[in-house]
Scaffold this motif. Sequence first.
Motif, PDB file in Angstrom:
ATOM      1  N   VAL A   4     -45.555  15.679 -47.821  1.00 16.69           N
ATOM      2  CA  VAL A   4     -45.919  15.009 -46.553  1.00 16.69           C
ATOM      3  C   VAL A   4     -45.507  13.837 -46.339  1.00 16.69           C
ATOM      4  CG1 VAL A   4     -48.380  14.295 -46.032  1.00 16.69           C
ATOM      5  CG2 VAL A   4     -48.441  16.485 -47.459  1.00 16.69           C
ATOM      6  N   HIS A   5     -45.180  12.898 -47.337  1.00 16.58           N
ATOM      7  CA  HIS A   5     -44.740  11.793 -47.031  1.00 16.58           C
ATOM      8  C   HIS A   5     -43.469  11.890 -46.363  1.00 16.58           C
ATOM      9  CE1 HIS A   5     -47.400   9.242 -49.864  1.00 16.58           C
ATOM     10  NE2 HIS A   5     -47.967   9.261 -48.763  1.00 16.58           N
ATOM     11  N   LYS A   6     -42.395  12.838 -46.826  1.00 13.35           N
ATOM     12  CA  LYS A   6     -41.258  13.013 -46.464  1.00 13.35           C
ATOM     13  C   LYS A   6     -41.204  13.551 -45.010  1.00 13.35           C
ATOM     14  CE  LYS A   6     -36.718  13.816 -46.886  1.00 13.35           C
ATOM     15  NZ  LYS A   6     -35.749  12.981 -46.025  1.00 13.35           N
ATOM     16  N   LEU A   7     -42.187  14.468 -44.867  1.00 11.28           N
ATOM     17  CA  LEU A   7     -42.407  14.962 -43.399  1.00 11.28           C
ATOM     18  C   LEU A   7     -42.823  14.085 -42.281  1.00 11.28           C
ATOM     19  CD1 LEU A   7     -42.248  17.315 -41.258  1.00 11.28           C
ATOM     20  CD2 LEU A   7     -44.584  17.836 -42.157  1.00 11.28           C
ATOM     21  N   LEU A   8     -43.600  13.251 -42.907  1.00 10.22           N
ATOM     22  CA  LEU A   8     -44.203  11.984 -41.741  1.00 10.22           C
ATOM     23  C   LEU A   8     -42.859  11.145 -41.579  1.00 10.22           C
ATOM     24  CD1 LEU A   8     -47.404  11.079 -43.385  1.00 10.22           C
ATOM     25  CD2 LEU A   8     -46.982  12.278 -41.329  1.00 10.22           C
ATOM     26  N   TRP A   9     -42.155  10.917 -42.671  1.00  9.46           N
ATOM     27  CA  TRP A   9     -40.928   9.916 -42.406  1.00  9.46           C
ATOM     28  C   TRP A   9     -40.112  10.688 -41.537  1.00  9.46           C
ATOM     29  CZ3 TRP A   9     -39.429   5.131 -43.180  1.00  9.46           C
ATOM     30  CH2 TRP A   9     -38.094   4.945 -43.091  1.00  9.46           C
ATOM     31  N   ASP A  10     -39.699  11.977 -41.818  1.00 14.34           N
ATOM     32  CA  ASP A  10     -38.606  12.659 -41.163  1.00 14.34           C
ATOM     33  C   ASP A  10     -39.211  12.981 -39.456  1.00 14.34           C
ATOM     34  OD1 ASP A  10     -37.187  12.597 -43.164  1.00 14.34           O
ATOM     35  OD2 ASP A  10     -37.673  14.729 -43.707  1.00 14.34           O
ATOM     36  N   ILE A  11     -40.253  13.146 -39.007  1.00 14.07           N
ATOM     37  CA  ILE A  11     -40.862  13.403 -37.893  1.00 14.07           C
ATOM     38  C   ILE A  11     -40.670  11.910 -37.081  1.00 14.07           C
ATOM     39  CG2 ILE A  11     -43.053  13.143 -36.404  1.00 14.07           C
ATOM     40  CD1 ILE A  11     -44.074  15.430 -38.597  1.00 14.07           C
ATOM     41  N   ARG A  12     -40.825  10.891 -37.812  1.00 10.02           N
ATOM     42  CA  ARG A  12     -40.370   9.492 -37.272  1.00 10.02           C
ATOM     43  C   ARG A  12     -38.991   9.212 -36.962  1.00 10.02           C
ATOM     44  NH1 ARG A  12     -39.557   4.615 -39.985  1.00 10.02           N
ATOM     45  NH2 ARG A  12     -39.827   2.834 -38.228  1.00 10.02           N
ATOM     46  N   ARG A  13     -38.019   9.906 -37.681  1.00  4.37           N
ATOM     47  CA  ARG A  13     -36.692   9.435 -37.765  1.00  4.37           C
ATOM     48  C   ARG A  13     -35.745  10.406 -36.987  1.00  4.37           C
ATOM     49  NH1 ARG A  13     -34.258   5.035 -39.893  1.00  4.37           N
ATOM     50  NH2 ARG A  13     -32.686   6.449 -40.394  1.00  4.37           N
ATOM     51  N   ASP A  14     -36.206  11.814 -37.188  1.00  8.09           N
ATOM     52  CA  ASP A  14     -35.530  12.991 -36.569  1.00  8.09           C
ATOM     53  C   ASP A  14     -36.085  13.813 -35.477  1.00  8.09           C
ATOM     54  OD1 ASP A  14     -34.003  15.320 -36.377  1.00  8.09           O
ATOM     55  OD2 ASP A  14     -33.426  15.447 -38.628  1.00  8.09           O
ATOM     56  N   GLY A  15     -35.519  13.744 -34.266  1.00  6.38           N
ATOM     57  CA  GLY A  15     -36.124  14.456 -33.049  1.00  6.38           C
ATOM     58  C   GLY A  15     -36.260  16.011 -33.334  1.00  6.38           C
ATOM     59  N   ALA A  16     -35.318  16.501 -34.085  1.00  4.30           N
ATOM     60  CA  ALA A  16     -35.397  17.854 -34.394  1.00  4.30           C
ATOM     61  C   ALA A  16     -36.617  18.340 -35.328  1.00  4.30           C
ATOM     62  CB  ALA A  16     -34.241  18.411 -35.008  1.00  4.30           C
ATOM     63  N   ILE A  17     -36.966  17.456 -36.223  1.00  2.55           N
ATOM     64  CA  ILE A  17     -38.020  17.764 -37.110  1.00  2.55           C
ATOM     65  C   ILE A  17     -39.185  17.581 -36.504  1.00  2.55           C
ATOM     66  CG2 ILE A  17     -39.259  16.794 -39.112  1.00  2.55           C
ATOM     67  CD1 ILE A  17     -36.564  18.398 -39.501  1.00  2.55           C
ATOM     68  N   LYS A  18     -39.420  16.520 -35.434  1.00  2.00           N
ATOM     69  CA  LYS A  18     -40.596  16.265 -34.573  1.00  2.00           C
ATOM     70  C   LYS A  18     -40.722  17.527 -33.576  1.00  2.00           C
ATOM     71  CE  LYS A  18     -42.023  13.592 -30.627  1.00  2.00           C
ATOM     72  NZ  LYS A  18     -41.737  12.762 -29.870  1.00  2.00           N
ATOM     73  N   SER A  19     -39.730  17.841 -33.193  1.00  2.00           N
ATOM     74  CA  SER A  19     -39.840  19.203 -32.133  1.00  2.00           C
ATOM     75  C   SER A  19     -40.442  20.619 -32.897  1.00  2.00           C
ATOM     76  CB  SER A  19     -38.445  19.415 -31.560  1.00  2.00           C
ATOM     77  OG  SER A  19     -38.551  20.638 -30.906  1.00  2.00           O
ATOM     78  N   LEU A  20     -39.714  20.601 -34.199  1.00  2.00           N
ATOM     79  CA  LEU A  20     -40.163  21.753 -35.251  1.00  2.00           C
ATOM     80  C   LEU A  20     -41.701  21.550 -35.314  1.00  2.00           C
ATOM     81  CD1 LEU A  20     -39.739  24.320 -36.400  1.00  2.00           C
ATOM     82  CD2 LEU A  20     -38.959  22.750 -38.788  1.00  2.00           C
TER      83      LEU A  20
END
Length: 84
Positions: A4-20
Motif C-alpha cells: 500500500v505504501h509503495k503504491l501510494l508513493w508510486d502514484i505520486r511519482r509515476d504518471g503511468a502508475i497513477k493512470s493505471l
Amino acid sequence: MYGVHKLLWDIRRDGAIKSLYTTDPDAALDSYGIEGTFRKLMADFDIKGLYEAGVNPYLLYFCAIQLEVDRADYYARIRGETTP
C-alpha cells in the motif's frame, strides 16, 4: 502494508502508475500484491479507512493530491464527513 505504501508513493511519482490506478485499479492492486481489507480500502480510496488502518498520513495526503482530491475534501473525508 508495504504494498500500500509503495503504491501510494508510486502514484505520486509515476504518471503511468497513477493512470493505471485510476483506469484499472484491480490491475494496479494486483501488481502491488494488495489483498484483503487494504485492497477494498485502496479500491475505494477510502481515506479515513486507510488512515485508521495505519497507513502513513504523509503518503496518503500527497497521493490524494496527485489523485486531484481537493484539500477541503481530503480533510472532510479523513474526518468521516460526507461531501457533496
